[in-house]
Design a protein around this motif. Sequence first.
Motif, short mmCIF file in Angstrom:
data_model
loop_
_atom_site.label_atom_id
_atom_site.label_comp_id
_atom_site.label_asym_id
_atom_site.label_seq_id
_atom_site.Cartn_x
_atom_site.Cartn_y
_atom_site.Cartn_z
N ASP A 151 0.83 -1.22 0.00
CA ASP A 151 0.00 0.00 0.00
C ASP A 151 0.86 1.26 0.00
OD1 ASP A 151 -2.49 1.11 -0.28
OD2 ASP A 151 -2.97 1.12 1.85
N THR A 153 1.33 3.44 -2.21
CA THR A 153 0.76 4.65 -2.83
C THR A 153 -0.19 5.39 -1.90
OG1 THR A 153 -0.85 3.21 -3.88
CG2 THR A 153 1.01 3.92 -5.23
N ASP A 179 1.28 -0.32 -5.95
CA ASP A 179 -0.02 0.34 -5.88
C ASP A 179 -1.00 -0.79 -5.59
OD1 ASP A 179 -1.98 2.26 -6.01
OD2 ASP A 179 -2.22 2.09 -8.19
N TYR A 183 -4.95 2.53 -6.84
CA TYR A 183 -5.52 3.84 -6.53
C TYR A 183 -4.79 4.99 -7.23
CZ TYR A 183 -6.90 7.69 -3.41
OH TYR A 183 -7.38 8.87 -2.89
N ALA A 184 -3.53 4.79 -7.51
CA ALA A 184 -2.69 5.90 -8.01
C ALA A 184 -3.05 6.29 -9.45
CB ALA A 184 -1.23 5.51 -7.93
N TYR A 189 2.21 8.29 -9.46
CA TYR A 189 3.10 7.13 -9.30
C TYR A 189 4.52 7.47 -9.76
CZ TYR A 189 3.83 2.07 -8.76
OH TYR A 189 4.26 0.82 -8.33
N CYS A 212 1.63 -2.89 -9.95
CA CYS A 212 0.39 -2.12 -10.03
C CYS A 212 -0.83 -3.01 -10.22
CB CYS A 212 0.47 -1.15 -11.20
SG CYS A 212 1.80 0.02 -10.99
N ASN A 222 0.31 3.06 -15.12
CA ASN A 222 1.07 3.37 -13.91
C ASN A 222 2.45 2.70 -13.94
OD1 ASN A 222 -0.78 5.07 -12.74
ND2 ASN A 222 -1.79 3.46 -11.56
#
Length: 521
Positions: A151, A153, A179, A183-184, A189, A212, A222
């Motif tokens: 987690d 990010t 990530d 969420y990013a 990122y 990711c 990302n």
Amino acid sequence: MTVSSKPASSKDRVLIFDTTLRDGEQCPGATMTFEEKLEIADFLDAMGVDIIEAGFPIASDGDFEAVSEIARRIKRATVAGLARAISADIARAGEAVRHAVKPRIHTFVSTSPIHLQHQMRKTEEEVLEIITRTVAQARNLVEDVEWSAMDATRTPIDYLCRTVETAIKAGATTINLPDTVGYATPDEYRAMFQQIRERVPNADKAIFSVHCHNDLGLAVANSLAGIEGGARQVECTINGIGERAGNAALEEVVMALRVRGDVLPYDTGIEAALLTRASKAVSTACSFPVQYNKAIVGRNAFAHESGIHQDGMLKHQQTYEIMTPESVGVTKTSLVMGKHSGRAAFRSKLKEMGYDLGDNQLEDAFTRFKALADRKKHVYDEDIEALVDENIASAHDRVKLVSLTVIAGTRGPQRAMMKLDVEGRVVCEEAEGNGPIDAVFNAIKAIVPHEARLELYDVHAVTEGTDAQAEVSVRLSDGGSSVTGRGADPDTLVSSAKAYLVALNKLIARGARVHPQAAAE
Ligand code: KIV
Ligand code: ZN
């Protein structure tokens, strides 16, 4: 520009870390048997993957055995085993990878406030102490230690910097900033990697890695942004399988770097011409269909339907294709095999399609091909693929279909007469059902009593025409775990039986409440 399958040189090298056998296998319904995992690992190694994450050794004895065996047999790639930041996990991972030519322990701990508060119930300082202790333990077992900030990010950057510095000081050689929850955004990122590499004093002592998830459909974007931010390892899976919406798809990352080398000047060591075969092998092993419009490996990825597009393609291939199908291993040839084709032609066809079967498997596949060619006017490459993949997948099955006759129509109840080979003994049963498929499944249940629940039933045609092979997917769940099976045949009822049996055999392999011996007695 259209590209070839050969990587260009003199670009920055990005390592490909494949986690199909670990994060990919965590995807609901995508479990693989021991033998399937070995086959996939061999394929990944041949394709040029740099690091194969073979599993999570503490998770089960099965996972441990698979990681150990993969560690023993893989001679080129690094083999990694996953471990939580727990002493017993790390010891088990170390034991599992110790026979590898290049062993790696991959250990992780959560760093975000939401995970620390609600899941781990630890303070930031406690987590820093855990990182020091567990990374050092792993480093005592192997030279190559990857540490992941789960987690990352959603972790404040100041604290993330401290965790990374601590992990490198304790001996981590690769730092992965996942990530985890997808969420990013790409800008965020990229910036995270730039900041970490600028601010962490010992950052130059480690390789940075992206990992990711695809919850917002941004996993590949990302990953590419993370590379631009300085990461030089990409964690990804074939077909993008993985937790929830999946991971970044290996084939998409590799081809984005290859096709857009003008703006993304990075190289991988992947033999791109094997991507389609890898996709099919994974899809078959975990009985997880590839969506038709999936980039690079979906069946429509190089199909042109509209008149304008077809017109353009006939005039010049680059009008509507940014890479050649051949560059990712798609052959354009279709209709070349039929009922008059002999063994030699069949063998050479398989070779051309990337299969390397042993004598027994080849003989078996040829017999099935002949049977199919007798029933089906045109045998396409996809038909051959479906029958060979199914053959490979069922090589270790304990319950096999011998024959099936179904009486169906407007006047029910529908009736199925079935013969199964149960561990070498042929057992017959008849059953009725609410429709022919229900009757078929009831006949299987009569022969092999089990408590698994049917969660999904899905049919589609492998090729065109009313004589096309029907490909059926069946998902069964038992005691909290679910498995998927796939079967293909011109007769939908036969493919349904095959698919159900593939799933059932997987449950048997996992020791579920299935009793093949009950019927054989
Ligand atoms: O998504 C994630 O954070 C993971 C870690 C175990 C690396 O899979
Ligand atoms: Zn993950």
